[in-house]
Design a protein around this motif. Structure first.
Motif, short mmCIF file in Angstrom:
data_model
loop_
_atom_site.label_atom_id
_atom_site.label_comp_id
_atom_site.label_asym_id
_atom_site.label_seq_id
_atom_site.Cartn_x
_atom_site.Cartn_y
_atom_site.Cartn_z
N GLU A 46 0.87 -1.23 -0.24
CA GLU A 46 -0.07 0.13 -0.10
C GLU A 46 0.74 1.14 0.01
N THR A 53 -1.57 6.33 -5.99
CA THR A 53 -3.03 6.12 -5.92
C THR A 53 -3.47 5.73 -4.39
N ARG A 54 -2.41 5.98 -3.59
CA ARG A 54 -2.83 5.83 -2.28
C ARG A 54 -2.57 6.90 -1.49
N ALA A 72 -7.65 4.48 -1.19
CA ALA A 72 -7.21 4.27 -2.62
C ALA A 72 -7.86 4.87 -3.50
N GLN A 81 -9.53 2.16 2.44
CA GLN A 81 -8.99 0.96 2.63
C GLN A 81 -8.87 0.44 4.30
#
Length: 166
Positions: A46, A53-54, A72, A81
């Motif tokens: 992650e 994207t996180r 996310a 998430q």
């Protein structure tokens, strides 16, 4: 860096999560979600996608990490998430502050819909999400490792940094 950097809460400060935070985050993960905790490898994965994207933040009280949360995001959709707060710090506004930050980040990224799954046996978390405008959109049977169902929820963002908290 996002506005989460250095934001003061009544009990904690939010900042971006780093790999150095993983030992403390893993301890919170295992104590909060003992039956289906994420592995260190999953959390590293992650973080490897941050910030592309996180977006992950930690809540720090004194010199202790007491919570963490992650988002996310891809195109116009995002998923919460995870959100976890140590038991001794729950109901102090930390979870709400982290969710506010995730929603603000989603808005900054141009997201129009945020999704999440929450355990069907966790009414306090469900109530928090509902206070933030999330609506139930479905059920995933046996979603969690222990066979507990997940309630699927969604919140539309109006594109104006909508970050109401109740």
């Amino acid at each position: 860096m996002s506005p989460a950097e250095g934001r003061r809460l009544s009990a904690a400060t939010l900042r971006q999560m780093t790999e150095a935070d993983l030992p403390a985050v893993l301890a919170i993960e295992r104590s909060t979600f003992p039956l289906d905790a994420w592995s260190e490898g999953m959390l590293r994965g992650e973080l490897a996608d941050q910030p592309r994207t996180r977006h992950y933040v930690v809540a720090v009280a004194g010199d202790e990490i007491v919570g963490y949360a992650g988002l996310a995001a891809a195109a116009d959709q995002a998923d919460v998430q995870t959100i976890a707060v140590l038991a001794g710090h729950q109901r102090s506004g930390i979870g709400s502050a982290m969710l506010t930050e995730l929603l603000a980040e989603a808005a900054r990224r141009g997201v129009t819909a945020v999704f999440l799954e929450v355990r069907a046996d966790n009414p306090p978390a469900q109530a928090m999400y509902e206070r933030f405008g999330f609506e139930r959109i479905g059920l995933r049977r046996d979603y969690y490792d222990d066979g507990t169902d997940a309630i699927m929820m969604m919140r539309s963002l109006n594109g104006q940094g909508d970050d109401r908290n109740g």
